[in-house]
Write a protein that holds these residues in place. Structure first.
Motif, PDB file in Angstrom:
ATOM      1  N   LEU A 182      69.897  22.161 120.855  1.00 48.59           N
ATOM      2  CA  LEU A 182      70.661  22.971 121.803  1.00 48.59           C
ATOM      3  C   LEU A 182      71.401  22.067 122.779  1.00 48.59           C
ATOM      4  CD1 LEU A 182      68.353  26.009 122.567  1.00 48.59           C
ATOM      5  CD2 LEU A 182      70.130  25.755 120.855  1.00 48.59           C
ATOM      6  N   GLY A 183      70.736  20.970 123.119  1.00 50.24           N
ATOM      7  CA  GLY A 183      71.427  20.018 123.977  1.00 50.24           C
ATOM      8  C   GLY A 183      72.670  19.461 123.291  1.00 50.24           C
ATOM      9  N   ALA A 184      72.495  19.094 122.032  1.00 47.98           N
ATOM     10  CA  ALA A 184      73.649  18.611 121.278  1.00 47.98           C
ATOM     11  C   ALA A 184      74.726  19.680 121.243  1.00 47.98           C
ATOM     12  CB  ALA A 184      73.225  18.251 119.857  1.00 47.98           C
ATOM     13  N   GLY A 185      74.273  20.933 121.081  1.00 47.78           N
ATOM     14  CA  GLY A 185      75.235  22.030 121.080  1.00 47.78           C
ATOM     15  C   GLY A 185      75.952  22.124 122.406  1.00 47.78           C
ATOM     16  N   SER A 186      75.205  21.934 123.459  1.00 48.77           N
ATOM     17  CA  SER A 186      75.809  21.982 124.786  1.00 48.77           C
ATOM     18  C   SER A 186      76.843  20.881 124.937  1.00 48.77           C
ATOM     19  CB  SER A 186      74.686  21.852 125.827  1.00 48.77           C
ATOM     20  OG  SER A 186      75.229  21.788 127.110  1.00 48.77           O
ATOM     21  N   VAL A 187      76.501  19.694 124.401  1.00 47.69           N
ATOM     22  CA  VAL A 187      77.460  18.594 124.450  1.00 47.69           C
ATOM     23  C   VAL A 187      78.717  18.971 123.674  1.00 47.69           C
ATOM     24  CG1 VAL A 187      77.889  16.234 123.690  1.00 47.69           C
ATOM     25  CG2 VAL A 187      75.689  16.831 124.748  1.00 47.69           C
ATOM     26  N   GLY A 220      77.073  11.871 133.500  1.00 45.40           N
ATOM     27  CA  GLY A 220      77.600  12.281 134.793  1.00 45.40           C
ATOM     28  C   GLY A 220      78.115  13.707 134.792  1.00 45.40           C
ATOM     29  N   VAL A 221      78.783  14.092 133.708  1.00 45.58           N
ATOM     30  CA  VAL A 221      79.439  15.408 133.714  1.00 45.58           C
ATOM     31  C   VAL A 221      78.511  16.519 133.231  1.00 45.58           C
ATOM     32  CG1 VAL A 221      81.828  14.688 133.550  1.00 45.58           C
ATOM     33  CG2 VAL A 221      80.435  14.810 131.483  1.00 45.58           C
ATOM     34  N   MET A 222      77.481  16.176 132.526  1.00 47.01           N
ATOM     35  CA  MET A 222      76.575  17.205 132.017  1.00 47.01           C
ATOM     36  C   MET A 222      75.165  16.874 132.456  1.00 47.01           C
ATOM     37  SD  MET A 222      77.835  17.650 128.136  1.00 47.01           S
ATOM     38  CE  MET A 222      79.491  18.070 127.701  1.00 47.01           C
ATOM     39  N   VAL A 223      74.902  17.125 133.675  1.00 46.51           N
ATOM     40  CA  VAL A 223      73.643  16.653 134.247  1.00 46.51           C
ATOM     41  C   VAL A 223      72.448  17.383 133.622  1.00 46.51           C
ATOM     42  CG1 VAL A 223      72.357  16.340 136.360  1.00 46.51           C
ATOM     43  CG2 VAL A 223      74.849  16.120 136.369  1.00 46.51           C
ATOM     44  N   ILE A 224      72.537  18.689 133.610  1.00 44.20           N
ATOM     45  CA  ILE A 224      71.376  19.458 133.114  1.00 44.20           C
ATOM     46  C   ILE A 224      71.153  19.125 131.651  1.00 44.20           C
ATOM     47  CG2 ILE A 224      70.420  21.745 132.763  1.00 44.20           C
ATOM     48  CD1 ILE A 224      72.131  22.680 135.106  1.00 44.20           C
ATOM     49  N   THR A 225      72.236  19.113 130.915  1.00 41.33           N
ATOM     50  CA  THR A 225      72.102  18.798 129.498  1.00 41.33           C
ATOM     51  C   THR A 225      71.479  17.430 129.327  1.00 41.33           C
ATOM     52  OG1 THR A 225      74.094  20.093 129.088  1.00 41.33           O
ATOM     53  CG2 THR A 225      73.383  18.607 127.349  1.00 41.33           C
ATOM     54  N   PHE A 226      71.944  16.494 130.134  1.00 45.77           N
ATOM     55  CA  PHE A 226      71.430  15.139 130.025  1.00 45.77           C
ATOM     56  C   PHE A 226      69.933  15.092 130.308  1.00 45.77           C
ATOM     57  CE2 PHE A 226      70.449  11.188 132.446  1.00 45.77           C
ATOM     58  CZ  PHE A 226      70.384  10.356 131.346  1.00 45.77           C
ATOM     59  N   MET A 253      73.242  29.151 128.761  1.00 42.91           N
ATOM     60  CA  MET A 253      72.870  28.096 127.822  1.00 42.91           C
ATOM     61  C   MET A 253      71.918  27.097 128.451  1.00 42.91           C
ATOM     62  SD  MET A 253      76.571  27.551 126.039  1.00 42.91           S
ATOM     63  CE  MET A 253      76.147  26.179 125.009  1.00 42.91           C
ATOM     64  N   THR A 254      72.125  26.828 129.686  1.00 37.72           N
ATOM     65  CA  THR A 254      71.293  25.782 130.287  1.00 37.72           C
ATOM     66  C   THR A 254      69.878  26.267 130.557  1.00 37.72           C
ATOM     67  OG1 THR A 254      72.236  26.383 132.419  1.00 37.72           O
ATOM     68  CG2 THR A 254      73.166  24.463 131.303  1.00 37.72           C
ATOM     69  N   ILE A 255      69.699  27.526 130.861  1.00 38.68           N
ATOM     70  CA  ILE A 255      68.342  28.007 131.144  1.00 38.68           C
ATOM     71  C   ILE A 255      67.430  27.817 129.933  1.00 38.68           C
ATOM     72  CG2 ILE A 255      66.974  30.069 131.661  1.00 38.68           C
ATOM     73  CD1 ILE A 255      69.252  30.845 133.598  1.00 38.68           C
ATOM     74  N   PRO A 256      67.860  28.220 128.746  1.00 37.80           N
ATOM     75  CA  PRO A 256      67.003  27.914 127.591  1.00 37.80           C
ATOM     76  C   PRO A 256      66.757  26.423 127.456  1.00 37.80           C
ATOM     77  CG  PRO A 256      68.672  29.502 126.975  1.00 37.80           C
ATOM     78  CD  PRO A 256      69.005  29.053 128.356  1.00 37.80           C
ATOM     79  N   LEU A 257      67.778  25.640 127.777  1.00 37.12           N
ATOM     80  CA  LEU A 257      67.583  24.195 127.691  1.00 37.12           C
ATOM     81  C   LEU A 257      66.477  23.744 128.623  1.00 37.12           C
ATOM     82  CD1 LEU A 257      71.206  22.699 127.573  1.00 37.12           C
ATOM     83  CD2 LEU A 257      69.487  22.703 125.772  1.00 37.12           C
ATOM     84  N   ILE A 258      66.516  24.308 129.801  1.00 34.67           N
ATOM     85  CA  ILE A 258      65.508  23.900 130.800  1.00 34.67           C
ATOM     86  C   ILE A 258      64.122  24.333 130.330  1.00 34.67           C
ATOM     87  CG2 ILE A 258      64.723  24.281 133.164  1.00 34.67           C
ATOM     88  CD1 ILE A 258      67.752  24.617 133.853  1.00 34.67           C
ATOM     89  N   VAL A 259      64.038  25.546 129.834  1.00 37.07           N
ATOM     90  CA  VAL A 259      62.736  26.033 129.386  1.00 37.07           C
ATOM     91  C   VAL A 259      62.213  25.127 128.274  1.00 37.07           C
ATOM     92  CG1 VAL A 259      61.530  27.947 128.309  1.00 37.07           C
ATOM     93  CG2 VAL A 259      63.278  28.405 130.031  1.00 37.07           C
ATOM     94  N   LEU A 260      63.103  24.808 127.335  1.00 41.47           N
ATOM     95  CA  LEU A 260      62.656  23.975 126.220  1.00 41.47           C
ATOM     96  C   LEU A 260      62.305  22.567 126.698  1.00 41.47           C
ATOM     97  CD1 LEU A 260      65.139  25.202 123.501  1.00 41.47           C
ATOM     98  CD2 LEU A 260      62.661  25.495 123.513  1.00 41.47           C
ATOM     99  N   ALA A 261      63.029  22.079 127.688  1.00 37.88           N
ATOM    100  CA  ALA A 261      62.715  20.759 128.223  1.00 37.88           C
ATOM    101  C   ALA A 261      61.334  20.770 128.869  1.00 37.88           C
ATOM    102  CB  ALA A 261      63.776  20.358 129.245  1.00 37.88           C
ATOM    103  N   LEU A 262      61.043  21.833 129.560  1.00 37.68           N
ATOM    104  CA  LEU A 262      59.701  21.950 130.135  1.00 37.68           C
ATOM    105  C   LEU A 262      58.669  21.944 129.008  1.00 37.68           C
ATOM    106  CD1 LEU A 262      60.353  24.615 132.919  1.00 37.68           C
ATOM    107  CD2 LEU A 262      59.875  22.166 133.202  1.00 37.68           C
ATOM    108  N   GLY A 263      58.994  22.661 127.959  1.00 40.81           N
ATOM    109  CA  GLY A 263      58.099  22.678 126.800  1.00 40.81           C
ATOM    110  C   GLY A 263      57.951  21.287 126.223  1.00 40.81           C
ATOM    111  N   SER A 264      59.068  20.586 126.099  1.00 41.98           N
ATOM    112  CA  SER A 264      59.013  19.239 125.523  1.00 41.98           C
ATOM    113  C   SER A 264      58.118  18.350 126.362  1.00 41.98           C
ATOM    114  CB  SER A 264      60.417  18.619 125.484  1.00 41.98           C
ATOM    115  OG  SER A 264      61.322  19.490 124.889  1.00 41.98           O
ATOM    116  N   THR A 265      58.114  18.620 127.620  1.00 42.45           N
ATOM    117  CA  THR A 265      57.355  17.780 128.511  1.00 42.45           C
ATOM    118  C   THR A 265      55.863  18.126 128.496  1.00 42.45           C
ATOM    119  OG1 THR A 265      59.316  17.873 129.901  1.00 42.45           O
ATOM    120  CG2 THR A 265      57.353  16.822 130.835  1.00 42.45           C
ATOM    121  N   PHE A 266      55.584  19.414 128.590  1.00 42.20           N
ATOM    122  CA  PHE A 266      54.191  19.783 128.869  1.00 42.20           C
ATOM    123  C   PHE A 266      53.445  20.400 127.697  1.00 42.20           C
ATOM    124  CE2 PHE A 266      56.480  20.090 132.957  1.00 42.20           C
ATOM    125  CZ  PHE A 266      55.850  19.046 133.587  1.00 42.20           C
TER     126      PHE A 266
END
Lengths: 99, 629, 520, 511
Positions: free
Chosen positions: B356-361, B379-385, B463-476
């Protein structure tokens, strides 16, 4: 004279008649050949009547003669008509119907 | 293992599948009428299933471990002679985790797609297909027998086909979908035959019946079953030698790649083998072949992933490789099943996040996928990054990110089994570090290499909210599952778990692996983060060239299968036209020709006719007289 | 059981319809179509009512039995009766006829032949189709079997494509060839029955009970089988089919391949197997070989076809290979599978040909794959139905064709493991050619010639919906089929004295399951 | 010397023959004495009246089984069956002959057969609307011959009946109004070859007489059962008798007159001849073989097989490439003779019944088919070339459909009489153990089906062209004949039981 010879003669006559039909081109002669075949049959009938000792064969011969006569009437009618149309008595001439 | 009837909330088990299925039906059959609200309905059904799944999990946790296998029979589905199969579902600990993975990740990706696909005219259809996929995938994991599993198995294949070729006006997309389907069909042959062999052997294809009687069967039969199921799994999970479709499958929209070709469907092979653990436990050879196949794939995927400039294809290579890890784990037997599923879950989350991140890019880069034209996007895609980094750290296995825990367990299990397998797994982890670092470096670091008309920007919130949720998942998620969820004892009743001692203490392996990974990452960073990335790829060595061509997977397929098939088909077409049809038409021609010749005998001459009569006369008389003599 | 002559009634309705259609004034083609549709729907209704009264668990081999003396001099009766197999095939025919009428609404053009004539022929054909499945007198069966050729002959020859005469004649002569050899066998059977029982008979039930000398069986079997193999069509007797299907209108093809060809496989079960059990066993290896060759042969050639209709014909040949295979492996699973496969194939053929027909008519009659491309873009509904039919053709699990195909393969596997495995490989090639058609026609860049293509209208959709619905419903819930087919197949199995192979290991006793399954 | 005793004659039994014969004689008188204007009407009256009354008489004596006229005539079941068939066919044939609406010039016959084709005379006769009426006289004689032929119980009577039947036909063949050259040629061919065949017949009779000492068929049979020597004589005699009869039925290799004569003759005569002569000749053939030579069954069986196979194959094969519809039907007749011979070869009661049924059904199909041929016309008269039939199904669907019924019947498709007869014959043959013959017949049927079907292709599957003939509107005569033939063809196919019973009840040939 042995009646068998007559039968043999009849067979020869029949064969001559048949060969005549096959080799002669003139319709009248072809027709005569057929008559020869019929008469060969008559001869055979008469000869066999003699051999068998009954008269059936001879009776038949008379009937065949009558039939042959009728056949002549019909046959000549047809041949003459064709001759008049085509100015030819050749039996090979009418050859439109084929294949 | 006792199978409990479905009661309480579990009696709604069918609804898990029915909800997305109904969504798919409504979206696909109502046509344009549902264009406006359809996508939201699609999101809703999957979310509802997810909620239902969570409720079931809560209920299941209350049950004693041996009563967690719950079955619901709808009706007798196929019944002929001795063969009887029910349309029946089975929810146990294994399917439970899958249900949650599918519905929750699925729901997130649905939400993400609202944004990603917002401009696509066929959006409604897209959501319909996605719903269809979720339904089929749930059927796959909820079936209580192999035949019904097959339905789900093929259903996800169909959804995958439809979604890969979603932009079907692109010939490449259309071809990729077809390729995926056909290669999967090869796997299906394995599954079909396995089901048949099960029936012939056991007289049933129910999980409980087959597993209950498996030990009675000869080892040969079980080995055959194991190999056939492996063939099926290899098809669905893009394992060697049926791996070629996965890279092409990236023609599909990115959410599809995330959901189907990373998180869920491709892991169905792992599920199948884990589910059939009893068979593999009793068929050593089959298990060994699984390990071999897995190792080959682990490296193939990693190598391909290292050479691709297309961000999605690089991720696809990585997926292959990671699934290879899972397959490796299931091939190891009871010491690995649990961790295979564990890695499957964490991978499902972090890989979905990465895609999804790649998709966001891509969304910000006008759908360009070439990483050589990215650079400096942090720099331009902080959340995605940031979310992408979470996924990155997870996949290469840096503690405490989730991938570390699961991958580490697999490597550890591999060492328990065999030193070489362990070393190979570690080496592959090193390559993972390399190619993921390469991806990060090329995408987010370095200099701008954007095309002129590209104006990168951050994606919308949907788009970014799912990214954030998944990032949290990736982390924890890794820690959560391992320490709080106690994944080992949760899955143990279904797949079994045992541990063997290793010659060295665990920490040694952990450190060793980490070192190797970091070395890989450093090499990646040096090659791509520190140096200028040329916009046109350099020629590279033979391995790079081969990897760019997917290690000649297509060429091999072409030479071994496609070309001979084409040749045979052409030969048969020729044969059919010339020989078979030629014979028919030839007979007719012969009859016609004969007729034409015989017709000429009718010469029209009376005397010829008379001659033929005389000939006939001779024939007749000769026949009469000669027969008598 | 009530004594209402259901079968005669159902057979007569379309016949009357056919006459009525012919009476409609020539100018009023639309009315003729409406009348034809009406009668076909009434027939379908009657079939449904009859089917509801069918007792699946009846001890009688045939139900709705009627028998009238017809030609007593030869022991010939007008006897009708159906078992489960006949019932589902009659139902299939009754379903497909309205679909074909609706789908082929514009197939007949006055320039070629009369419009009403086409629809009258369809209805007349329906009568014959019902008759052929319902006949329980072998002679009567033969009569229907042969007479069926005539309407189809006219349907192909009058309303077909440019090569229609060739195709129609090839079809007819090929079928007659088989039919006449069957006639010879039929008479032989009659003579044999006269020798055994004293009076010759054509009554099926009597013939089944006869103990015919195996050597005689082998001869008589060949005549019957030859006819059915041509009809089915089995490799290598198939070449009439691609021509017939390629040249005929899609509606004709549906009835031809969807129903008529099933008479061949139906005949194999009903007549070859039951009357000549010893011969069937004797020839089974040969037949099975032909069937398996056919599966692959048809599939491989389908891969290379460029004409859509010919492609479907070859694919059907491949499918018929499966059906015949299932019949001759002598397992109840295989035979039930074959019957289900017949139904499924009828439905998928109908879907494919009708959808293809819509496509072809929109492209001015060209069936070449190259004439299409990207149709999905302009006509998504058409593409959708086409896809469903295509998936049904490749036996996607969840569709009724899957159940048929899987059971056939399972039945084969049960009896001949390696052969079953080999045949299973066929599903890959099936997928390849089916998806190739879809890819070439529906996806990819839009062919400029297809740019203005209209999507389906209401009538066209109405024709396809029942097909798609039945394909999926029966796939998910096949019990209505299995309930009636199973007893019939069991009876066939009993008649031929075949038993299913035993399960190799079987299930472990209940108590041991606890210790197995997973490690402690 | 034997004293002559007049033979017992059962006049009732031979009344049908006599009725027709007397009518023929009256017809001669009519030609001689009645004014031209009313001749046609009176001739028709006599003909129809004679046929119908003979038919009724025959119906009343249908259970007669008698040998009469000094053993010359056997009026038995098969004879009555065939006489009835001939009478019905004659009735239909007469209707075709009566037809005058189809051709703008009148009926199908030359107003004066003696007039030169294309001559002034001919045009004169035509323009004055002369009508040929001698045809009726000839027709009645021919029917007399046929009726006698099937009942002839000795060789002499058989020969005479043969001639009475044939001689008028030779003439009738030559009387076409249009295409007179073809017609005359056909007559010549038919006559010369027919006379040739007759000569074989009578010589064969002589040889058989020489062997058996009798010409009566039962007598020959008796002689065969007691005598042992001189086998060659009777075998050659039998062979030559068969040649005469094979010629009449048009069996290969004695068939070559058939296509030429069928094509050249006026179509109504072709239809009548094709149907009725076949019945008569097969009747005589069966009586000869079954009554006279049953003792030589194992000898003649082989001949019949060979000739049957040759006829079926050659007839079917050559028909495929014919482009003239009448010629095609002629070859079809040759092939059909082969199929009937399959039944003849069985020499069983079932075989006889099958042959009788075959002859009935085939007769109607033939008359009907030629009736259609006579209706399809263009400016030059009948359009017999197949190319002119293209698209006829579109132009005249009814007529094309009816013709298709006849074709399908000839091809042996079920629900037409053609199927039932093939079935009966094949059934009889297989029962008699001649399965292999049936296999050949089946193969020939497939070839034959091809050319029947081809006509349907031409009629229905081709578009009409400017050359396509049109269907002339017939009067009631042809319409009735056509309707009757078509109806019988279908009815016999759907409910054949009554006729099957009828032919089965006819039983076998008495001796």
């Amino acid at each position: 004279m042995n009646p068998t010879n007559y039968v043999i003669l009849a067979s020869v006559l029949f064969s001559i008649g048949a060969i005549g039909v096959l080799v002669r081109r003139n319709a009248i002669i072809v027709f005569m050949s057929v008559e020869l075949m019929l008469n060969a049959a008559n001869l055979a009938f008469v000869a066999f009547a003699r051999m068998n000792g009954n008269l059936d064969g001879q009776t038949v011969a008379f009937f065949v003669m009558v039939v042959a006569a009728a056949e002549v009437v019909v046959g000549l009618a047809i041949i003459v008509t064709v001759f008049r149309t085509r100015q030819s008595a050749s039996i090979d001439e009418p050859n439109l119907l084929k294949y | 293992m006792t199978v409990m009837p479905a009661e309480g909330i579990f009696s709604l088990m069918w609804l898990l599948i029915a909800l997305p299925l109904a969504g798919a039906a409504i979206l696909l059959f109502t046509g344009r009428r549902s264009n406006s609200w359809g996508p939201y309905l699609g999101v809703l059904t999957v979310t509802a299933s997810a909620v239902l799944g969570v409720l079931m999990l809560i209920n299941m946790m209350d049950l004693p471990a041996e009563e967690r296998t719950i079955s619901q029979v709808a009706y007798q589905w196929v019944f002929v002679g001795d063969f009887s199969v029910d349309l029946a579902f089975q929810l146990d600990q294994l399917s439970m985790v899958f249900v949650l993975l599918i519905t929750i990740v699925g729901a997130l990706i649905h939400i993400y797609s609202l944004g990603y696909m917002s401009h696509d005219p066929d959006r409604r259809k897209f959501f319909g297909y996605l719903n269809l996929f979720v339904a089929a995938m749930l059927l796959l994991v909820l079936a209580n027998n192999y035949l019904l599993l097959y339905v789900g198995w093929e259903g996800v294949g169909l959804a995958s086909y439809l979604l890969i070729s979603f932009w079907q006006y692109k010939p490449s997309a259309a071809a990729a979908g077809k390729k995926a389907f056909i290669i999967n069909r090869v796997g299906d042959v394995g599954l079909s035959l396995a089901i048949m062999l099960m029936f012939v052997t056991f007289g049933s294809v129910n999980f409980s019946d087959v597993f209950g009687s498996a030990t009675n069967a000869s080892e040969g039969t079980l080995t055959a079953l194991g190999l056939l199921l492996l063939l099926a799994a290899a098809g669905k999970s893009a394992q060697f030698p049926l791996q070629a479709w996965l890279l092409d499958a990236m023609e599909g929209p990115t959410p599809v790649s995330a959901l189907i070709h990373a998180a869920t469907m491709v892991t169905a092979g792992v599920y199948l083998i884990a589910r059939s653990n009893v068979i593999y436990n009793n068929a050593e050879i089959a298990a060994t072949v699984v390990v071999i196949v897995a190792l080959i794939t682990v490296f193939m995927g990693a190598i391909i992933g290292s050479a691709k400039d297309d961000i999605k294809k690089a991720l696809a290579g990585s997926t292959m490789s990671q699934i290879g890890y899972m397959m490796l784990a299931v091939g190891l037997g009871p010491i690995g099943y649990v961790f295979a599923i564990f890695h499957l879950l964490t991978h499902g989350v972090f890989k979905a996040g990465l895609f999804l991140g790649a998709g966001s890019v891509m969304h910000g880069m006008n759908d360009d996928v070439n990483m050589r034209r990215y650079g400096a996007l942090r720099g331009v895609m902080v959340i995605t990054f940031i979310t992408f980094m979470a996924g990155y750290l997870a996949i290469i296995g840096i503690p405490p990110f989730s991938g570390f825990w699961s991958k580490d367990e697999i490597i550890h299990a591999a060492f328990e089994q065999n030193l070489f397998i362990g070393l190979a797994a570690v080496a592959a982890a090193g390559i993972t570090g390399f190619y993921m670092t390469r991806m990060i470096a090329m995408t987010f670091f370095g200099k701008k290499r954007w095309e002129d008309d590209v104006h990168p920007h951050e994606s919308p919130k949907v788009m970014t909210i799912p990214l954030i949720v998944l990032a949290l998942g990736s982390t924890f998620l890794g820690m959560a599952l391992l320490f709080w969820g106690d994944i080992e004892s949760w899955l143990e009743p279904v797949v079994g778990f045992e541990s063997e001692p290793t010659p060295l203490p665990s920490s040694v392996y952990i450190v060793f692996t980490l070192v190797v990974v970091i070395i890989g990452a450093i090499i990646g960073w040096i090659s791509y983060g520190r140096r200028e990335v040329p916009e046109v790829a350099p020629a590279g060595n033979w391995l790079t060239r081969a990897a760019r061509k997917d290690l000649y997977g297509d060429a091999v397929n072409h030479a071994l299968v496609v070309a001979p098939t084409n040749y045979a088909a052409r030969l048969l077409v020729w044969f059919d036209n010339k020989a078979v049809d030629g014979f028919v038409n030839g007979s007719a021609a012969v009859v016609g020709g004969l007729s034409g010749r015989m017709r000429r005998t009718q010469s029209g001459f009376i005397r010829t006719y008379a001659l033929s009569m005389v000939g006939g006369a001779v024939l007749v008389i000769a026949a009469l007289v000669l027969v008598r003599i | 059981m009530n004594n209402f002559p259901w079968l005669t009634t159902i057979g007569l309705i379309p016949l009357i319809g056919s006459v009525v259609v012919m009476l409609v004034p020539k100018a009023n083609g639309a009315l003729a179509k409406m009348v034809a549709l009406f009668f076909s729907v009434v027939t379908l209704g009657a079939v449904v009512v009859m089917a509801l009264q069918f007792d699946a668990n009846s001890a009688e081999p045939f139900q709705f039995v009627e028998s009238y003396s017809w030609i007593p001099a030869f022991g010939i009766n007008f006897s009708l009766g159906i078992d489960g197999i006949a019932l589902v095939l009659i139902a299939l025919a009754a379903t497909l006829v309205p679909v074909v009428i609706l789908g082929g609404w514009n197939e007949a053009v006055e320039a070629q032949g009369s419009v009403k004539g086409y629809f009258a022929l369809i209805l007349a054909l329906e009568t014959l189709m019902i008759g052929v499945f319902a006949a329980t007198d072998v002679f009567l069966f033969y009569v229907f079997f042969e007479v069926m050729l005539i309407p189809v002959y006219f349907m192909i020859g009058r309303y077909g494509g440019p090569q229609r005469s060739y195709a129609a004649v090839k079809f007819l002569i090929y079928s007659l060839l088989g039919g006449l050899f069957m006639l010879a066998s039929l008479i032989g059977l009659y003579v044999v029955s006269a020798q055994i029982t004293g009076t010759g008979t054509f009554d099926f039930t009597t013939l089944v009970g006869l103990d015919i000398d195996p050597d005689v069986q082998k001869l008589l079997f060949l005549g019957f089988f030859f006819a059915f193999a041509i009809k089915a069509p089995l490799w290598p007797f198939h070449t009439w089919l691609p021509d017939a299907a390629g040249q005929s209108q899609p509606g004709t093809s549906v009835l031809l391949i969807g129903v008529l060809d099933k008479v061949g496989t139906f005949g194999m079960i009903r007549y070859c197997l039951e009357i000549f059990p010893a011969a069937s066993t004797f020839y089974a290896p040969v037949v099975i070989t032909l069937a398996v060759v056919g599966i692959f042969y048809g599939a491989f050639i389908a891969l290379k076809q460029t004409d859509m209709k010919r492609l479907f014909a070859y694919s059907s040949m491949s499918h018929f290979g499966f059906i015949v295979l299932g019949i001759f492996v002598f397992t109840s699973i295989g035979q039930t599978g074959s019957v289900i496969y017949m139904v499924a194939h009828g439905l998928s053929t109908a879907g494919l040909f009708i959808a293809a027909g819509y496509l072809i008519s929109r492209r001015g009659g060209s069936a070449q794959l190259s004439s299409f491309g990207g149709v999905n873009k302009v006509a998504p509904v058409l593409a959708g139905f086409f896809l469903i039919a295509a998936l049904s053709s490749l036996a996607l699990p969840g569709m009724v064709s899957f159940i048929g195909e899987f059971l056939v393969l399972l039945g084969t596997f049960q009896q001949y493991m390696w052969l079953g495995a080999l045949a299973t490989v066929g599903i890959v090639i099936t997928a390849a050619y089916v998806l190739r058609v879809y890819q070439k026609s529906m996806t990819g860049p839009l062919n400029p010639d297809c740019a203005g293509m209209k999507d389906l209208n209401g009538r066209e959709i109405t024709a396809l919906v029942p097909i798609a619905a039945l394909t999926i419903i029966l796939g998910v819930f096949p019990a209505p089929l299995l309930n009636v087919v199973n007893p019939a197949v069991d009876r066939v199995m009993t008649t031929i004295g075949a038993t299913d192979p035993a399960i190799e290991v079987g299930l472990a006793p209940i108590d041991s399951t606890v210790s197995e399954g997973s490690a402690e | 010397m034997n004293t002559f005793s007049a033979p017992e004659i059962d006049y009732s039994a031979i009344a049908p023959i006599l009725i027709i014969f007397v009518a023929a004689l009256v017809s001669v008188m009519v030609e001689a004495f009645i004014p031209r204007a009313s001749r046609r009407f009176i001739q028709m009256l006599i003909t129809y009246g004679a046929i119908i009354s003979a038919g009724f008489w025959l119906f009343t004596i249908r259970d007669t089984r008698v040998i009469t006229a000094g053993g010359s005539l056997a009026i038995d079941g098969p004879a009555i069956m065939m006489q009835g068939t001939i009478l019905v066919l004659a009735l239909l044939g007469a209707m075709l002959i009566s037809e005058r609406s189809l051709d703008s010039l009148g009926d199908s016959f030359a107003p004066r057969a003696s007039a030169l084709p294309g001559s002034v005379d001919e045009r004169e006769f035509t323009s004055r609307g002369f009508t040929q009426t001698e045809i009726w006289t000839l027709f009645l004689f021919a029917v007399t011959g046929m009726l006698s032929f099937v009942a002839a119980n000795d060789l002499l009577f058989m020969f005479i009946a043969l001639e009475i039947m044939s001689l008028p036909l030779y003439l009738m063949v030559g009387m076409a109004r249009r295409r007179r050259l073809l017609s005359q040629e056909a007559a010549l061919k038919y006559f010369v070859l027919g006379a040739f065949a007759s000569a074989f017949f009578i010589f064969g009779a002589a040889l058989v007489y020489g062997y058996a000492g009798t010409i009566s068929l039962p007598g020959i049979s008796d002689a065969l059962s007691v005598k042992t020597g001189e086998g060659a004589l009777v075998l050659i005699g039998l062979g030559m008798l068969l040649i005469g009869l094979f010629f009449k039925i048009g069996a290969v290799p004695f068939h070559q007159w058939t296509p030429d004569v069928y094509q050249g003759a006026p179509t109504p005569i072709t239809g009548f001849m094709g149907a009725a002569v076949k019945v008569a000749a097969f009747g005589a053939l069966m009586r000869l073989l079954y009554v006279g030579f049953s003792g030589l069954r194992w000898d003649w069986e082989i001949i019949v097989w060979i000739v049957a196979i040759l006829s079926m194959l050659v007839g079917s094969l050559i028909a495929i490439t014919q482009s003239d519809i009448k010629r095609m039907l002629a070859y079809s007749a040759v092939a059909q003779s082969g199929f009937i011979l399959v039944g003849v070869a069985t020499a069983t009661a079932a075989g006889i019944a099958a042959v009788l049924f075959y002859l009935i059904a085939y007769g109607f199909v033939t008359i009907g088919a030629f009736a259609v041929v006579s209706m399809v016309r263009d400016a030059s008269g009948e359009a017999t070339h197949l190319s002119k039939w293209a698209g006829l199904g579109k132009k005249s669907p009814m007529v094309a459909t009816v013709f298709s019924i006849f074709l399908l019947s000839l091809a042996g498709i079920p629900l037409t009489s053609g199927f039932v007869i093939k079935f009966s014959v094949f059934a009889a043959a297989i029962t008699a153990g001649q399965t292999w013959l049936v296999i050949v017949a089946v193969a020939a049927s497939v070839v034959a089906a091809f050319f029947y079907v081809r006509v349907i292709v031409v009629m229905f599957f081709s578009a009409p062209t400017e050359n396509t003939a049109s269907v002339a509107i017939p009067s009631a005569f042809t319409t009735i004949a056509l309707a009757a033939s078509a109806t019988i063809t279908v009815v016999l196919g759907v409910i054949p039981q009554p006729v099957i019973e009828m032919v089965a009840n006819a039983g076998i040939f008495i001796r």
